[in-house]
Design a protein around this motif. Structure first.
Motif, PDB file in Angstrom:
ATOM      1  N   ARG A 268       3.151  17.577  -0.221  1.00  0.00           N
ATOM      2  CA  ARG A 268       2.344  17.721  -1.420  1.00  0.00           C
ATOM      3  C   ARG A 268       2.527  19.134  -1.951  1.00  0.00           C
ATOM      4  NH1 ARG A 268      -3.162  15.623  -3.375  1.00  0.00           N
ATOM      5  NH2 ARG A 268      -3.928  17.369  -4.593  1.00  0.00           N
TER       6      ARG A 268
ATOM      7  N   THR B 179      -0.319  21.917  -1.179  1.00  0.00           N
ATOM      8  CA  THR B 179      -0.564  22.299   0.207  1.00  0.00           C
ATOM      9  C   THR B 179       0.734  22.589   0.945  1.00  0.00           C
ATOM     10  OG1 THR B 179      -0.472  20.016   0.959  1.00  0.00           O
ATOM     11  CG2 THR B 179      -2.635  20.870   0.372  1.00  0.00           C
TER      12      THR B 179
ATOM     13  N   MET C 210       0.847  -1.198   0.000  1.00  0.00           N
ATOM     14  CA  MET C 210       0.000   0.000   0.000  1.00  0.00           C
ATOM     15  C   MET C 210       0.882   1.249   0.000  1.00  0.00           C
ATOM     16  SD  MET C 210      -3.218   0.672   2.388  1.00  0.00           S
ATOM     17  CE  MET C 210      -2.356  -0.040   3.759  1.00  0.00           C
ATOM     18  N   GLU C 211       0.662   2.064  -0.945  1.00  0.00           N
ATOM     19  CA  GLU C 211       1.504   3.255  -1.077  1.00  0.00           C
ATOM     20  C   GLU C 211       0.653   4.488  -0.866  1.00  0.00           C
ATOM     21  OE1 GLU C 211       4.891   3.316  -2.473  1.00  0.00           O
ATOM     22  OE2 GLU C 211       4.892   1.197  -1.878  1.00  0.00           O
ATOM     23  N   ILE C 212       0.674   4.988   0.335  1.00  0.00           N
ATOM     24  CA  ILE C 212      -0.067   6.217   0.582  1.00  0.00           C
ATOM     25  C   ILE C 212       0.895   7.377   0.355  1.00  0.00           C
ATOM     26  CG2 ILE C 212      -1.270   7.565   2.321  1.00  0.00           C
ATOM     27  CD1 ILE C 212      -2.005   4.808   3.549  1.00  0.00           C
ATOM     28  N   PRO C 213       0.550   8.285  -0.529  1.00  0.00           N
ATOM     29  CA  PRO C 213       1.486   9.370  -0.832  1.00  0.00           C
ATOM     30  C   PRO C 213       1.595  10.388   0.301  1.00  0.00           C
ATOM     31  CG  PRO C 213      -0.547   9.658  -2.056  1.00  0.00           C
ATOM     32  CD  PRO C 213      -0.657   8.346  -1.354  1.00  0.00           C
ATOM     33  N   TYR C 214       2.649  11.156   0.251  1.00  0.00           N
ATOM     34  CA  TYR C 214       2.884  12.303   1.154  1.00  0.00           C
ATOM     35  C   TYR C 214       3.022  11.904   2.606  1.00  0.00           C
ATOM     36  CZ  TYR C 214       1.046  14.116  -3.145  1.00  0.00           C
ATOM     37  OH  TYR C 214       0.826  14.319  -4.462  1.00  0.00           O
TER      38      TYR C 214
ATOM     39  N   LEU D  88       2.431  20.460   2.566  1.00  0.00           N
ATOM     40  CA  LEU D  88       2.400  19.737   3.831  1.00  0.00           C
ATOM     41  C   LEU D  88       2.538  18.242   3.602  1.00  0.00           C
ATOM     42  CD1 LEU D  88      -0.741  21.488   5.299  1.00  0.00           C
ATOM     43  CD2 LEU D  88       1.573  21.777   6.161  1.00  0.00           C
ATOM     44  N   ASN D  89       3.046  17.540   4.615  1.00  0.00           N
ATOM     45  CA  ASN D  89       2.885  16.101   4.596  1.00  0.00           C
ATOM     46  C   ASN D  89       1.689  15.731   5.488  1.00  0.00           C
ATOM     47  OD1 ASN D  89       3.862  16.010   7.294  1.00  0.00           O
ATOM     48  ND2 ASN D  89       5.954  16.097   6.499  1.00  0.00           N
ATOM     49  N   ASN D  90       1.285  14.474   5.388  1.00  0.00           N
ATOM     50  CA  ASN D  90       0.038  14.069   6.057  1.00  0.00           C
ATOM     51  C   ASN D  90       0.072  14.283   7.558  1.00  0.00           C
ATOM     52  OD1 ASN D  90      -0.744  13.306   3.555  1.00  0.00           O
ATOM     53  ND2 ASN D  90      -0.414  11.112   3.892  1.00  0.00           N
ATOM     54  N   VAL D  91       1.207  13.890   8.167  1.00  0.00           N
ATOM     55  CA  VAL D  91       1.234  13.884   9.626  1.00  0.00           C
ATOM     56  C   VAL D  91       1.190  15.310  10.179  1.00  0.00           C
ATOM     57  CG1 VAL D  91       3.741  13.794   9.862  1.00  0.00           C
ATOM     58  CG2 VAL D  91       2.307  12.809  11.638  1.00  0.00           C
ATOM     59  N   LYS D  92       1.791  16.237   9.444  1.00  0.00           N
ATOM     60  CA  LYS D  92       1.795  17.623   9.891  1.00  0.00           C
ATOM     61  C   LYS D  92       0.368  18.171   9.924  1.00  0.00           C
ATOM     62  CE  LYS D  92       4.470  21.493  10.239  1.00  0.00           C
ATOM     63  NZ  LYS D  92       5.463  21.749   9.200  1.00  0.00           N
ATOM     64  N   LEU D  93      -0.357  17.952   8.848  1.00  0.00           N
ATOM     65  CA  LEU D  93      -1.742  18.424   8.822  1.00  0.00           C
ATOM     66  C   LEU D  93      -2.563  17.701   9.893  1.00  0.00           C
ATOM     67  CD1 LEU D  93      -3.872  20.178   7.513  1.00  0.00           C
ATOM     68  CD2 LEU D  93      -4.301  18.383   5.863  1.00  0.00           C
ATOM     69  N   GLY D  94      -2.338  16.392   9.982  1.00  0.00           N
ATOM     70  CA  GLY D  94      -3.111  15.602  10.934  1.00  0.00           C
ATOM     71  C   GLY D  94      -2.934  16.088  12.360  1.00  0.00           C
TER      72      GLY D  94
ATOM     73  N   GLU E  39       7.262  13.071   1.975  1.00  0.00           N
ATOM     74  CA  GLU E  39       7.458  14.294   1.178  1.00  0.00           C
ATOM     75  C   GLU E  39       6.201  15.159   1.247  1.00  0.00           C
ATOM     76  OE1 GLU E  39       5.999  11.147  -1.675  1.00  0.00           O
ATOM     77  OE2 GLU E  39       6.948  11.322   0.268  1.00  0.00           O
TER      78      GLU E  39
END
Lengths: 111, 587, 194
Positions: C10, C13, C1-5, C15-21, C8
């Motif tokens: 995006r 935005t 499973m390859e979840i992007p960002y 941002l990467n996912n964890v930062k926004l989360g 790196e």
């Protein structure tokens, strides 16, 4: 804010802010010793707390330069935070009739 | 189920071959799965079960209202001495059923199905993502929700039974009534689950949209889920705080919501006092009004997808819909005190909140109008999902319009706490949202299972439910306007002014039991179609959005190739095109 | 499973996912504590009299100093990681955990003192809100300690496999930790001084 060289320049700032926060803590405690009138004391303490809080948010949490989505989400939060803070005002300040100050509690109970 | 999938991440800008050969065991694959589709189905299935359970509670209550004091048939003997001695329902048990019906329907049924189920399953597919942004967190959300559900169910069994202070749990009553502690613990689980879920949803929608899927190309369903997630994120924490405070009141003996000088059954309460019962109502409705939109927005989203697909036309006013729903979400935070006109709130505040309430009805009407206008001039396909979608429009309209007199303080004084209120919000949520959810089940069932549901059983389910549900809720307006109060153990018989209204309790009762029976075709259809349903290809409805480019059912990782989006979401009947639909995923 | 960002950012935005989360999570935390502060105000305004000077300013000030220091060490733990100074990172993270534990020990003695004087939550509304606010804040501290111990222990393996992802996780932990500090910065004057 990604290069290690860039980070190096920030190190001093982190220590400085840490020191400033400690100083402000000292000031709050000292101000408390003056035994100011309650409204003034609250104002002073809150101003200092807000200053400290902004320093933590801006520097440690890098909010001074963040992406627009984060600002957007936080702006929304701040707006609703203010709405939430108006709850006390709504509850206390605008009521119908005069509040009952109970001298004899016997008549106020439910069944 | 486990297709060999090929997908790449947009970030790398190249698709790379990636075959999944690892076989997950049963537990990892179906129980503690981190695949958004499995979690979505878990949510949906659990949500449907809770809807059935919550509805059963109401069918039992309806017996008591139709025939006060008569033994409950069939199950009466099983309920136990402290609930229904000799099969006759005790008032305490009636209150438990009422409180738990509301709680279960809202927090364990509709929201998990609409957001956890459809949101989880459909949203990542519609934005072309391989999964949610935080798959493990997603699994945690489900299991925390599950724990909350178990806590709520278990609360029926200890001595004293379940919560009995209504789903609103107003103190001081809620603080002194038995059963409330487990309710609060359950709520804290459910809120935590929702918070984790909403963080996941927003991050997924913002970060994982496929290449070319700009904001104004998002399916409206995704917009609805985004706004919903923001509502959950920012409105739920105050209720969590309030729940903690009420828990403190019950467990630690504090007086957050307990005023001074409280006397209960002639005995003064030994508490420190100085609390504020109204504070709970503010904090509760600060969540619970946005919660209304949490219930309705995903329904809007589902309905829009179904209507666009079955009218074979673009949605009328897509951008208007988007702006309306964003505005609706924002406004929903500043209308909460219209639930509190009767609490002694002053006229200035009442004026403010009734104004914002009138304002928030504008975007709702815009949404409804746009959807209605979308039907104009279409050659409509009347399949089961579309019938539910079409029924949603007038049902939600009735629910919404009957809300206006409640939003205005002067008329609310008369209608507050009567059956009119029950009729109003059930029209919004039951033939409104739940019909939309049924429509969604029929519409996305082929995607989730690769099988189509039976249409004949679908028609029976729809028409039967449609007739019965109106017979349940329409008489409530009559009863409410006649002044019949809600939460009456004897169905209102003790008041003389209700004498002419009691006959409607029989009508409602039989309609409710009929409605229960008419869910049987749905249950048969649901399980039967898994086995005997007509197998379908990727895109049985000839739809345009991204989920229909994935296999049915989609394998792990969802898409066979990196999805790229070329156009808006609802390009049906484009002049000059070869077919009457131009999917987003075709160049 | 390859979840992007995951690692790196995006492009649109930044941002990467964890930062926004984590920021979204903190937004909900703001509303949580906001509701409690709101409760505090309402109880205080509604009370006939509000006790002042019930709590030991020394304890409170000491805990403020401890938490601020831990915030500094936390940001240093992250910065060291950015500069690839692994040893320093471990040191600073360990110090942060140590300070957090120190905070809890202080808190325990403070609670014990009040409980000894029968100043329990049901004593009056001031102590009710005091225990609730600091208790919830204390739970956040405990949560932070668990997460940091995880990154000192089994979670540290990720640093070899994917150093950037590990750095992002530490950054998210840091953001959470600073928020916990920030809440205390308001709790201290509100409960101890005013």
């Amino acid at each position: 804010m990604s290069d290690s060289a860039d980070i190096k320049n920030h190190l001093g700032k982190y220590w400085m802010i840490g020191a400033a926060l400690l100083v402000f803590t000292g000031i709050t405690v000292a101000a408390n010793q003056l035994h100011l009138a309650v409204p003034l004391a609250i104002t002073v303490a809150l101003i200092i707390a807000i200053t400290k809080g902004s320093m933590v948010a801006a520097v440690f949490m890098h909010l001074s330069h963040e992406k627009k989505w984060i600002y957007g989400a936080l702006l929304l939060t701040v707006v609703f935070f203010i709405v939430l803070m108006s709850v006390p005002f709504l509850t206390v300040n605008d009521g119908i009739g005069t509040p009952i100050h109970v001298p004899a509690p016997a008549h106020t109970g439910g069944h | 189920m486990d297709n060999v999938t090929t997908h790449g991440s947009v970030a790398h800008g190249h698709a790379h071959e990636h075959a999944h050969h690892e076989e997950l065991g049963f537990w990892r694959k179906y129980v503690f799965s981190i695949d958004h589709k499995v979690i979505g189905i878990q949510y949906a299935f659990t949500g449907l079960l809770f809807l059935l359970f919550g509805f059963t509670l109401m069918m039992i209550m309806r017996w008591q209202m139709a025939y006060p004091g008569r033994p409950i048939p069939l199950i009466g003997a099983w309920l136990g001495q402290d609930r229904a001695p000799m099969g006759i329902m005790l008032p305490e048990f009636y209150n438990q059923l009422g409180a738990m019906h509301g709680t279960i329907m809202v927090f364990l049924g509709v929201v998990p199905l609409a957001v956890g189920g459809f949101g989880n399953f459909v949203m990542p597919l519609q934005i072309g993502a391989p999964d949610m942004a935080f798959p493990k967190l997603n699994m945690v959300s489900y299991w925390v929700y599950f724990l909350g559900g178990v806590t709520m169910l278990a609360s029926f069994f200890p001595h004293g039974g379940a919560a009995q202070s209504g789903w609103t749990s107003y103190p001081p009553l809620a603080v002194i009534a038995p059963g409330q502690t487990m309710w609060l613990v359950g709520m804290i689980f459910l809120i935590t689950s929702s918070l984790l879920g909403s963080v996941n949803f927003i991050t997924t929608i913002v970060q994982l949209r496929a290449k070319g899927l700009s904001w104004m190309r998002l399916p409206f369903f995704v917009w609805a889920q985004l706004v919903t997630a923001f509502l959950l994120l920012l409105a739920f924490p105050p209720l969590e705080a309030a729940g903690v405070l009420q828990l403190m009141d019950r467990v630690a003996g504090t007086s957050f919501f307990m005023p001074s000088g409280l006397v209960i059954s002639g005995k003064p309460m030994l508490i420190s006092g100085n609390g504020n019962p109204l504070l709970w109502q503010h904090l509760f409705w600060f969540l619970a009004h946005p919660e209304v939109y949490v219930l309705i927005l995903p329904a809007f989203g589902i309905i829009s997808e179904i209507i666009a697909n079955n009218t074979r036309k673009p949605l009328w006013g897509y951008k208007t819909l988007v702006y309306s729903v964003v505005f609706l979400g924002f406004m929903s935070f500043i209308v909460w005190a219209h639930h509190m006109f009767m609490t002694g709130m002053g006229t200035t505040m009442s004026a403010f909140f009734q104004t914002t309430t009138m304002i928030i009805s504008i975007p709702s009407v815009i949404v409804l109008t746009s959807l209605l206008l979308s039907l104009w001039g279409a050659s409509i396909r009347f399949n089961p999902p579309m019938l539910f979608a079409l029924a949603f429009l007038p049902m939600f309209a009735i629910g919404g319009l009957t809300g206006l007199p409640l939003g205005l303080a002067p008329s609310d004084i008369h209608l507050h706490d009567t059956y009119y209120v029950i009729g109003h919000f059930h029209y919004v949520v039951a033939p409104g949202t739940i019909f939309a959810l049924f429509g969604g089940v029929y519409y996305w069932f082929p995607k989730a299972t690769g099988k189509k549901m039976n249409e004949m059983l679908g028609y029976v389910h729809f028409w039967g439910s449609f007739i019965c549900i109106n017979l349940v809720f329409m008489p409530m307006f009559i009863q409410g306007l006649g002044g019949m109060n809600r939460r009456m153990y004897d169905g209102g018989a003790q008041y003389a002014h209700n004498a002419g209204l009691l006959k409607w309790n029989l009508v409602i009762g039989f309609a409710a039991w009929g409605l229960g029976l008419l869910q049987i075709p749905f249950i048969i259809n649901f399980f039967g179609s898994l086995k005997w349903g007509k197998a379908v290809d990727k895109n049985p409805w000839e739809a345009t959005t991204l989920e229909w480019s994935a296999p049915s059912p989609p394998g792990h990782g969802n898409f066979l190739t990196d999805p790229v989006v070329y156009r808006g979401p609802y390009e049906y009947s484009v002049p000059g095109a070869a077919r009457d639909f131009s999917p987003q995923f075709e160049a | 499973m390859e979840i992007p960002y995951i690692v790196e950012t995006r492009a649109d935005t930044g941002l990467n996912n964890v930062k926004l989360g984590i920021w979204l999570f903190l937004a909900s935390e703001v509303m949580l504590f906001g509701a409690l502060f709101s409760t505090y105000i309402i109880l205080r305004v509604g009370a006939p009299e509000w006790p002042r000077g019930e709590l030991s300013v020394i304890f409170g000030a000491a805990n403020t100093i401890i938490l601020i220091s831990s915030s500094v060490t936390m940001v240093m733990a992250w910065a060291s990681l950015k500069m690839h100074a692994w040893g320093k990172h471990r040191f600073y993270l360990l110090v942060t955990v140590g300070l957090a534990l120190f905070f809890l020990v202080n808190k325990f003695f403070e609670y014990a003192e009040h409980v000894g004087k029968h100043e329990i939550p049901s004593y009056n509304t001031f102590f009710a809100i005091y225990y609730t606010l600091t208790g919830l804040h204390g739970l956040h501290i405990v949560g932070g300690i668990v997460v940091m111990l995880y990154f000192l222990g089994p979670g540290a393996k990720l640093a070899k496999k994917n150093p950037d992802q590990f750095t992002n996780r530490i950054e998210a932990t840091g953001l959470y930790w600073h928020f916990v500090d920030l809440v205390w910065i308001f709790l201290f004057p509100v409960l101890y001084l005013l």
